[in-house]
Scaffold this active site. Structure first.
Site, PDB file in Angstrom:
ATOM      1  N   LYS A  31       8.945  -4.359  15.509  1.00 26.42           N
ATOM      2  CA  LYS A  31       9.172  -3.062  14.993  1.00 26.42           C
ATOM      3  C   LYS A  31      10.085  -2.091  15.925  1.00 26.42           C
ATOM      4  O   LYS A  31      10.868  -1.349  15.509  1.00 26.42           O
ATOM      5  CB  LYS A  31       7.871  -2.132  14.660  1.00 26.42           C
ATOM      6  CG  LYS A  31       7.172  -2.504  13.521  1.00 26.42           C
ATOM      7  CD  LYS A  31       7.797  -2.469  12.255  1.00 26.42           C
ATOM      8  CE  LYS A  31       7.030  -2.820  10.751  1.00 26.42           C
ATOM      9  NZ  LYS A  31       7.932  -2.476  10.015  1.00 26.42           N
TER      10      LYS A  31
ATOM     11  N   PHE B 293       0.758  -1.281  -0.054  1.00 28.01           N
ATOM     12  CA  PHE B 293       0.026   0.015  -0.004  1.00 28.01           C
ATOM     13  C   PHE B 293       0.883   1.232   0.017  1.00 28.01           C
ATOM     14  O   PHE B 293       0.908   2.186  -0.832  1.00 28.01           O
ATOM     15  CB  PHE B 293      -0.886  -0.043   1.240  1.00 28.01           C
ATOM     16  CG  PHE B 293      -1.786   1.249   1.277  1.00 28.01           C
ATOM     17  CD1 PHE B 293      -2.199   1.880   0.367  1.00 28.01           C
ATOM     18  CD2 PHE B 293      -2.126   1.564   2.637  1.00 28.01           C
ATOM     19  CE1 PHE B 293      -2.967   3.225   0.549  1.00 28.01           C
ATOM     20  CE2 PHE B 293      -2.951   2.758   2.988  1.00 28.01           C
ATOM     21  CZ  PHE B 293      -3.379   3.233   1.740  1.00 28.01           C
ATOM     22  N   ILE B 294       1.709   1.398   0.952  1.00 23.36           N
ATOM     23  CA  ILE B 294       2.640   2.543   1.123  1.00 23.36           C
ATOM     24  C   ILE B 294       3.577   2.449  -0.017  1.00 23.36           C
ATOM     25  O   ILE B 294       4.123   3.543  -0.673  1.00 23.36           O
ATOM     26  CB  ILE B 294       3.146   2.630   2.487  1.00 23.36           C
ATOM     27  CG1 ILE B 294       1.906   2.729   3.442  1.00 23.36           C
ATOM     28  CG2 ILE B 294       3.912   4.281   2.656  1.00 23.36           C
ATOM     29  CD1 ILE B 294       2.583   2.904   4.968  1.00 23.36           C
TER      30      ILE B 294
ATOM     31  N   TYR C 243       4.235  -8.072  16.682  1.00 22.69           N
ATOM     32  CA  TYR C 243       4.376  -7.070  15.551  1.00 22.69           C
ATOM     33  C   TYR C 243       4.941  -5.649  15.995  1.00 22.69           C
ATOM     34  O   TYR C 243       5.941  -5.364  15.543  1.00 22.69           O
ATOM     35  CB  TYR C 243       3.125  -6.794  14.913  1.00 22.69           C
ATOM     36  CG  TYR C 243       3.062  -5.439  13.697  1.00 22.69           C
ATOM     37  CD1 TYR C 243       3.883  -5.583  12.742  1.00 22.69           C
ATOM     38  CD2 TYR C 243       2.653  -4.147  14.171  1.00 22.69           C
ATOM     39  CE1 TYR C 243       3.874  -4.585  11.833  1.00 22.69           C
ATOM     40  CE2 TYR C 243       2.775  -3.103  13.539  1.00 22.69           C
ATOM     41  CZ  TYR C 243       3.321  -3.351  12.206  1.00 22.69           C
ATOM     42  OH  TYR C 243       3.517  -2.291  11.345  1.00 22.69           O
TER      43      TYR C 243
END
Length: 337
Positions: free
Chosen positions: A163, A15-16, A159
């Site tokens: 990160k 998407f990004i 997640y």
């Protein structure tokens, strides 16, 4: 700002990554996109995104695994890469409960492969990488925005933990090898060509089908929804302003305007012209109550200031979504057509 050397964008089918690649190409940059087209969500949507880029002769797509150290190093060295936008990752908070090793592979091993490639090439002038607002842990609704200098020691999902680990790995590589790094903590990105696993996207599909939507946290949640074009403004602005060598700069990139989940659903209902059938559910493991970006640091650096309010952004998403249905649909949208 353009450069003769190509920019490596990992996760270019995402998407990004797709949106960033499109913006860089529009200003005359050459882009090498790397993506492995995993099936976390419908691969057809990823291929449709890259098809939009493939018509530009300045774009080259490599189908490969970011966690392959040899592949990333070869791409960086063979093409004289000086700038990297590293967006490839295994996304999704809830999926990390089902398939944790996908996060170890893509997020940890993949990030390390990019750092090693940058270290050994000796040509990289700026590496911009994706982090997440999830690193801040769970916060109550209200209060001030999350600041980059606050402790991030209590992730509530794997997640988020991966990160934050990427940020710490980056700090060590910046210190040891003098790499100029910028980590961007994204806050709930939405818009056309988005990810089907995101709430706004899944809600739209079910509302159109007349199916009930599950509203977790009993609706008492808030998110700093940030439109994709605003996110791209921030990414490119940061890319053009590398820090000094040896600095791992962390920056929030969000809308600085948290919106309640029920307000987002109401906005989506108005844009679709249909009411949602709501099933109220308790908070799911790994979810956080609210996100809220303090964007003073990125604003001071780049002038970043989000321009698209949620009402307008949701309308743009719905226009795109309905247009895809009219054109025959792809992936999750095909069920509505």
């Amino acid at each position: 700002m353009t450069d003769d050397s190509p920019i490596l964008v990992t996760g270019a089918a995402g998407f990004i990554g797709h949106a960033v690649s499109e913006r860089l190409l529009a200003r005359g940059e050459r882009v090498i996109g790397l993506d492995s087209f995993t099936d976390y969500y419908d691969v057809a949507l990823k291929k449709a995104r890259t098809a939009r880029l493939a018509g530009n002769f300045n774009f080259r797509l490599i189908d490969g695994d970011i966690a392959s150290p040899g592949l990333v190093s070869e791409l960086v060295e063979a093409n004289g890469i000086r700038r990297i936008v590293h967006l490839a990752a295994q996304a999704g908070v809830r999926y990390s409960l089902e398939n944790p090793f996908a996060y170890e592979h893509s997020n940890l091993k993949g990030h390390l492969a990019v750092l090693e490639a940058a270290r050994h090439a000796g040509t990289v002038e700026h590496l911009v990488y994706a982090s997440s607002s999830s690193v801040y842990g769970d916060r109550p609704i209200g209060g001030a925005g999350f600041r980059e200098d606050e402790p991030c020691t209590a992730p509530v999902s794997l997640y988020a933990a991966t990160k934050r680990s990427c940020e710490l790995m980056s700090q060590s590589y910046a210190t040891l090898y003098g790499l100029p790094l910028s980590g961007l903590r994204f806050f709930t990105v939405y818009g056309p060509w988005g990810r089907p696993d995101m709430a706004y996207y899944g809600f739209a599909q079910k509302i159109l089908l007349g199916q009930p939507i599950e509203v977790f946290g009993e609706g008492r949640m808030a998110r700093d929804f940030t439109y994709i074009d605003d996110i791209v403004d921030g990414i490119v602005g940061v890319l053009d302003r590398p820090p000094a060598g040896g600095e791992n700069r962390l920056l929030n990139i969000g809308d600085c305007n948290p919106v309640g989940l029920m307000d987002m659903i109401a906005t989506l209902e108005r844009a679709l012209g249909r009411p949602a059938i709501k099933l109220m559910r308790p908070m799911q493991p790994g979810d956080v109550t609210a996100t809220y970006a303090d964007i003073s640091a990125i604003n001071a650096l780049t002038g970043y200031s989000p321009k698209v309010p949620l009402t307008q952004g949701i309308e743009r998403f719905v226009d795109w979504y309905l247009g895809e249905i009219e054109n025959g649909g792809r992936g999750p949208m095909a069920a509505v057509a």
